[in-house]
Design a protein around this motif. Structure first.
Motif, PDB file in Angstrom:
ATOM      1  N   PHE A  74      -5.960 -11.222   9.625  1.00 53.35           N
ATOM      2  CA  PHE A  74      -5.070 -10.055  10.374  1.00 53.35           C
ATOM      3  C   PHE A  74      -5.749  -8.306   9.273  1.00 53.35           C
ATOM      4  CE2 PHE A  74      -1.991 -10.939   6.238  1.00 53.35           C
ATOM      5  CZ  PHE A  74      -1.592  -9.751   5.685  1.00 53.35           C
ATOM      6  N   ALA A  75      -5.102  -7.919   9.319  1.00 51.01           N
ATOM      7  CA  ALA A  75      -4.968  -6.262   8.799  1.00 51.01           C
ATOM      8  C   ALA A  75      -4.318  -5.116   9.007  1.00 51.01           C
ATOM      9  CB  ALA A  75      -6.443  -5.609   9.771  1.00 51.01           C
ATOM     10  N   PRO A  76      -4.050  -4.694   8.021  1.00 51.95           N
ATOM     11  CA  PRO A  76      -3.154  -3.664   8.069  1.00 51.95           C
ATOM     12  C   PRO A  76      -3.489  -2.251   8.321  1.00 51.95           C
ATOM     13  CG  PRO A  76      -4.182  -3.723   5.996  1.00 51.95           C
ATOM     14  CD  PRO A  76      -4.536  -5.068   6.919  1.00 51.95           C
ATOM     15  N   LEU A  77      -2.182  -1.688   9.429  1.00 50.67           N
ATOM     16  CA  LEU A  77      -2.527  -1.244  10.157  1.00 50.67           C
ATOM     17  C   LEU A  77      -2.064   0.368   9.855  1.00 50.67           C
ATOM     18  CD1 LEU A  77      -4.800   0.970  12.683  1.00 50.67           C
ATOM     19  CD2 LEU A  77      -3.165   0.008  13.796  1.00 50.67           C
ATOM     20  N   TYR A  78      -2.513   0.921   8.799  1.00 54.82           N
ATOM     21  CA  TYR A  78      -1.736   2.391   8.293  1.00 54.82           C
ATOM     22  C   TYR A  78      -1.473   3.272   9.113  1.00 54.82           C
ATOM     23  CZ  TYR A  78      -0.710   0.437   3.489  1.00 54.82           C
ATOM     24  OH  TYR A  78      -0.281  -0.433   2.537  1.00 54.82           O
ATOM     25  N   VAL A  79       0.071   3.380  10.027  1.00 60.05           N
ATOM     26  CA  VAL A  79      -0.430   4.654  10.407  1.00 60.05           C
ATOM     27  C   VAL A  79       0.236   6.577  10.255  1.00 60.05           C
ATOM     28  CG1 VAL A  79      -0.403   3.659  12.547  1.00 60.05           C
ATOM     29  CG2 VAL A  79       2.014   4.584  11.294  1.00 60.05           C
ATOM     30  N   SER A  80       0.620   6.083   9.324  1.00 58.14           N
ATOM     31  CA  SER A  80       1.624   7.373   8.174  1.00 58.14           C
ATOM     32  C   SER A  80       1.797   7.470   6.837  1.00 58.14           C
ATOM     33  CB  SER A  80       3.185   7.724   8.839  1.00 58.14           C
ATOM     34  OG  SER A  80       3.962   9.043   8.688  1.00 58.14           O
ATOM     35  N   SER A  81       1.257   8.548   6.544  1.00 55.11           N
ATOM     36  CA  SER A  81       1.752   8.159   4.844  1.00 55.11           C
ATOM     37  C   SER A  81       2.725   9.254   3.725  1.00 55.11           C
ATOM     38  CB  SER A  81       0.740   8.240   4.147  1.00 55.11           C
ATOM     39  OG  SER A  81      -0.262   9.470   4.268  1.00 55.11           O
ATOM     40  N   PHE A  82       3.505   9.718   5.563  1.00 55.44           N
ATOM     41  CA  PHE A  82       4.560  10.548   4.346  1.00 55.44           C
ATOM     42  C   PHE A  82       6.204   9.872   4.401  1.00 55.44           C
ATOM     43  CE2 PHE A  82       2.505  13.471   7.663  1.00 55.44           C
ATOM     44  CZ  PHE A  82       2.674  14.324   7.043  1.00 55.44           C
ATOM     45  N   CYS A  83       6.496  10.138   3.606  1.00 58.98           N
ATOM     46  CA  CYS A  83       8.056   9.396   2.846  1.00 58.98           C
ATOM     47  C   CYS A  83       8.388   9.889   1.887  1.00 58.98           C
ATOM     48  CB  CYS A  83       7.111   7.910   1.764  1.00 58.98           C
ATOM     49  SG  CYS A  83       8.228   6.723   1.610  1.00 58.98           S
ATOM     50  N   ILE A  88       8.595   5.170  -8.439  1.00 59.09           N
ATOM     51  CA  ILE A  88       6.693   5.688  -9.297  1.00 59.09           C
ATOM     52  C   ILE A  88       5.910   5.168  -9.132  1.00 59.09           C
ATOM     53  CG2 ILE A  88       8.199   6.602 -11.025  1.00 59.09           C
ATOM     54  CD1 ILE A  88       8.711   4.787 -12.431  1.00 59.09           C
ATOM     55  N   TYR A  89       5.349   3.911  -8.482  1.00 57.14           N
ATOM     56  CA  TYR A  89       4.952   2.506  -8.472  1.00 57.14           C
ATOM     57  C   TYR A  89       3.439   2.774  -7.366  1.00 57.14           C
ATOM     58  CZ  TYR A  89       7.778   0.763  -5.659  1.00 57.14           C
ATOM     59  OH  TYR A  89       8.524   0.088  -4.634  1.00 57.14           O
ATOM     60  N   CYS A  90       4.442   4.221  -6.745  1.00 63.05           N
ATOM     61  CA  CYS A  90       3.433   4.461  -5.057  1.00 63.05           C
ATOM     62  C   CYS A  90       3.001   4.824  -4.791  1.00 63.05           C
ATOM     63  CB  CYS A  90       4.850   3.993  -4.221  1.00 63.05           C
ATOM     64  SG  CYS A  90       3.731   4.176  -2.314  1.00 63.05           S
ATOM     65  N   ALA A  91       1.206   5.410  -4.189  1.00 65.08           N
ATOM     66  CA  ALA A  91       0.743   6.882  -4.374  1.00 65.08           C
ATOM     67  C   ALA A  91       1.593   8.157  -3.038  1.00 65.08           C
ATOM     68  CB  ALA A  91      -0.438   6.223  -3.334  1.00 65.08           C
ATOM     69  N   PHE A  92       2.564   6.796  -2.303  1.00 66.53           N
ATOM     70  CA  PHE A  92       3.201   7.533  -0.975  1.00 66.53           C
ATOM     71  C   PHE A  92       4.337   8.130  -0.996  1.00 66.53           C
ATOM     72  CE2 PHE A  92       0.867   4.691   2.577  1.00 66.53           C
ATOM     73  CZ  PHE A  92      -0.005   5.333   2.313  1.00 66.53           C
ATOM     74  N   ARG A  93       4.382   7.613  -2.843  1.00 58.74           N
ATOM     75  CA  ARG A  93       5.992   8.885  -2.889  1.00 58.74           C
ATOM     76  C   ARG A  93       6.110  10.102  -2.820  1.00 58.74           C
ATOM     77  NH1 ARG A  93       5.752  11.239  -8.074  1.00 58.74           N
ATOM     78  NH2 ARG A  93       3.466  10.887  -9.131  1.00 58.74           N
ATOM     79  N   ALA A  94       7.297  10.611  -2.904  1.00 53.93           N
ATOM     80  CA  ALA A  94       7.206  12.642  -1.601  1.00 53.93           C
ATOM     81  C   ALA A  94       6.313  12.858  -3.053  1.00 53.93           C
ATOM     82  CB  ALA A  94       8.961  12.623  -1.427  1.00 53.93           C
ATOM     83  N   ALA A 128       4.327   1.979   8.018  1.00 57.33           N
ATOM     84  CA  ALA A 128       4.345   3.620   8.036  1.00 57.33           C
ATOM     85  C   ALA A 128       4.921   3.304   6.309  1.00 57.33           C
ATOM     86  CB  ALA A 128       5.064   3.633   8.955  1.00 57.33           C
ATOM     87  N   GLY A 129       5.149   4.896   6.309  1.00 57.74           N
ATOM     88  CA  GLY A 129       5.234   5.946   5.445  1.00 57.74           C
ATOM     89  C   GLY A 129       6.923   5.881   5.274  1.00 57.74           C
ATOM     90  N   GLU A 130       7.571   5.159   4.632  1.00 51.87           N
ATOM     91  CA  GLU A 130       8.935   5.254   4.409  1.00 51.87           C
ATOM     92  C   GLU A 130       9.961   6.852   4.699  1.00 51.87           C
ATOM     93  OE1 GLU A 130      11.484   2.511   2.234  1.00 51.87           O
ATOM     94  OE2 GLU A 130      10.166   0.981   2.853  1.00 51.87           O
ATOM     95  N   ASP A 131       9.470   7.414   5.875  1.00 51.73           N
ATOM     96  CA  ASP A 131      10.032   9.085   6.173  1.00 51.73           C
ATOM     97  C   ASP A 131      11.513   8.660   6.840  1.00 51.73           C
ATOM     98  OD1 ASP A 131       9.210  12.147   7.806  1.00 51.73           O
ATOM     99  OD2 ASP A 131      10.565  11.492   6.028  1.00 51.73           O
ATOM    100  N   HIS A 132      12.031   9.846   6.916  1.00 55.28           N
ATOM    101  CA  HIS A 132      13.807   9.452   7.001  1.00 55.28           C
ATOM    102  C   HIS A 132      13.855   9.811   8.730  1.00 55.28           C
ATOM    103  CE1 HIS A 132      15.506   8.098   3.029  1.00 55.28           C
ATOM    104  NE2 HIS A 132      15.028   9.552   2.911  1.00 55.28           N
ATOM    105  N   GLY A 133      14.938   9.779   9.725  1.00 52.99           N
ATOM    106  CA  GLY A 133      15.265  10.341  10.423  1.00 52.99           C
ATOM    107  C   GLY A 133      15.108   9.208  12.020  1.00 52.99           C
ATOM    108  N   ASP A 134      15.393   9.605  12.738  1.00 58.60           N
ATOM    109  CA  ASP A 134      15.487   8.675  14.038  1.00 58.60           C
ATOM    110  C   ASP A 134      13.652   9.064  14.619  1.00 58.60           C
ATOM    111  OD1 ASP A 134      17.416   7.942  14.270  1.00 58.60           O
ATOM    112  OD2 ASP A 134      18.334   9.024  15.246  1.00 58.60           O
TER     113      ASP A 134
END
Length: 456
Positions: A74-83, A88-94, A128-134
């Motif tokens: 399989f391949a990962p498909l990243y659609v968003s890097s907003f989080c 503190i270990y992740c490049a996508f941290r807010a 997808a980055g773990e952004d908030h909201g519906d």
């Protein structure tokens, strides 16, 4: 209560009697009924080369009896890097200013999907980055619809698995209705104090909300779930035992454990000092032990190896228990269309293109599989486990593997890869038991005749 950390620590400090106990645990593992925390402690403490070889041999036998020589790709498909989280270990941290954020438009998602389809992929993991909201969740639902709608020549994505932030039960019901395959979520670390220390802000800081996510997903009807640990944040022996407690909880509460377990090691990430210096680094030797122990402890579960690891490590772990791998991966939104993009979630150890990975797999005697038949025939959750636990799933998976791989050889492979692949398909089909072999030959004839998406 899902976890009992005190019980885990008692298991870690329990005395192990020696060689005879190791032999007893390996004999138990070969019964395909799994292992408990004491058994895991016994195997984790092995240092004698002969005993390590015996454990590896047992892991190879268990994997072969249940999964054979198939490797699902399989391949990962990243659609968003907003989080909205501060991990503190992740490049996508807010709070990380070292990367440029991006959320793909639906047209861009279609373009990225088209590239993957044109390479031969049939499965993707939407991340997808773990952004908030519906609105973020609605965006994911639209993205799923977009991915499923892409067609290029003979190809399309047949199954989308997802790795997104935990939802409530209602949200998980909507996710199931969108037609996903597996819902994947990593606890990252099961050690509560370490979890609190590395998750500084955002909804992800809530340990209980995250660890109970699989309960909500399964309550909502998603019966294929994938769990995992980010090895390097805490003692790997504790993490495996905690994961086993989580597995047994799901089995007890819902009658089925996780469909997959992922084994990522902490890798350098832009803007993270901790990622470059793991607090509990896992050596290559211990990492091989982790894969083998998991294969023996949860024999029916697919073990996923990502492109975090080098080609050499990935090869080593195929025989020890790995049954699914990502290939040709990018971990930044838009990364497939822009090879210069440098805003990935973490560093990659294997950057080879799909065709090269497949040719390497074939040279090792494994059959690359793009099968998605079980999802569409309802062999998920308990139905899948009832076939996987005794090893009977091979009657379906072996023919599906060679059928989907023949599609790849005809439609996408380089001449060198196609020649080696078709030769391997012939050998593997001849080695199947008679009913599976007959079914495989029937399916292969249809594919050669121009049919696609042939599965049983």
């Amino acid at each position: 209560m899902i976890l009992d950390e005190n019980a885990i620590h008692r298991s870690l400090t329990a005395e192990v009697s020696g060689r005879e106990e190791v032999s007893d645990v390996l004999a138990k593992a070969l019964e395909l009924k799994g292992l408990d925390c004491r058994d895991i402690n016994v195997l984790a403490g092995i240092s004698d080369p002969e005993q390590i070889d015996a454990m590896y041999a047992a892991a190879r036998e268990v994997k072969d009896r249940i999964y054979g020589r198939r490797l699902v790709l399989f391949a990962p498909l990243y659609v968003s890097s907003f989080c909205g989280n501060e991990c503190i270990y992740c490049a996508f941290r807010a709070g990380n200013r070292a990367i440029k954020r991006r959320a793909l438009t639906q047209d861009e998602i279609a373009s990225e999907t088209g590239i993957l389809v044109s390479e031969g992929h049939k499965r993707v993991l939407l991340v997808a980055g773990e952004d908030h909201g519906d609105d973020g969740f609605r965006y994911v639902l639209r993205a799923l619809e977009t991915v499923y709608g892409v067609r290029r020549g003979h190809g399309g994505i047949r199954r989308v698995n997802v790795n997104i932030a935990p939802l409530d039960v209602g949200g998980f019901r909507e996710l199931k209705d969108s037609g996903i395959g597996t819902y994947q979520l990593f606890q990252e670390t099961y050690h509560s104090k370490t979890y609190e220390r590395v998750h500084r802000g955002g909804r992800k800081r809530d340990y209980q909300w995250r660890i109970t996510a699989m309960d909500r997903a399964m309550e909502a009807g998603i019966d294929d779930v994938g769990i995992g640990v980010l090895f390097g944040l805490y003692d790997w022996r504790f993490e495996i035992m905690a994961m086993m407690q989580h597995v047994r909880h799901l089995e007890g509460a819902f009658g089925t454990g996780p469909h997959t377990i992922s084994v990522p090691r902490l890798e350098p990430a832009s803007g993270s000092k901790l990622a470059g210096r793991p607090p509990h680094p896992v050596s290559d030797g211990d990492f091989r032990k982790i894969v083998a122990i998991l294969r023996l402890a949860v024999p029916y579960t697919g073990i996923i190896m990502s492109t975090r690891e080098t080609p050499e490590m990935r090869r080593d772990t195929f025989s020890l228990g790995v049954s699914q791998i990502s290939a040709g991966s990018r971990t930044d939104p838009g990364g497939y269309g822009d090879a210069r993009a440098e805003n990935g979630q973490f560093s990659l150890g294997d950057q080879r293109p799909l065709d090269e990975v497949i040719r390497d797999i074939v040279s090792l005697g494994y059959v690359p599989s793009f099968c998605t038949g079980c999802y569409r025939l309802g062999r998920t959750g308990k139905d899948f486990m009832d076939l996987a636990k005794p090893g009977e799933i091979r009657r379906h998976c072996d023919p599906n593997a060679v059928s989907t791989f023949m599609e790849y050889c005809i439609d996408y492979a380089s001449a060198e890869t196609a020649a080696a692949g078709i030769q391997l398909i012939g050998r593997m089909t001849a080695e199947m038991d008679p009913p599976a072999g007959r079914k495989a030959r029937e399916m292969l004839e249809k594919v050669r005749g121009g049919a696609r998406d042939v599965f049983c």
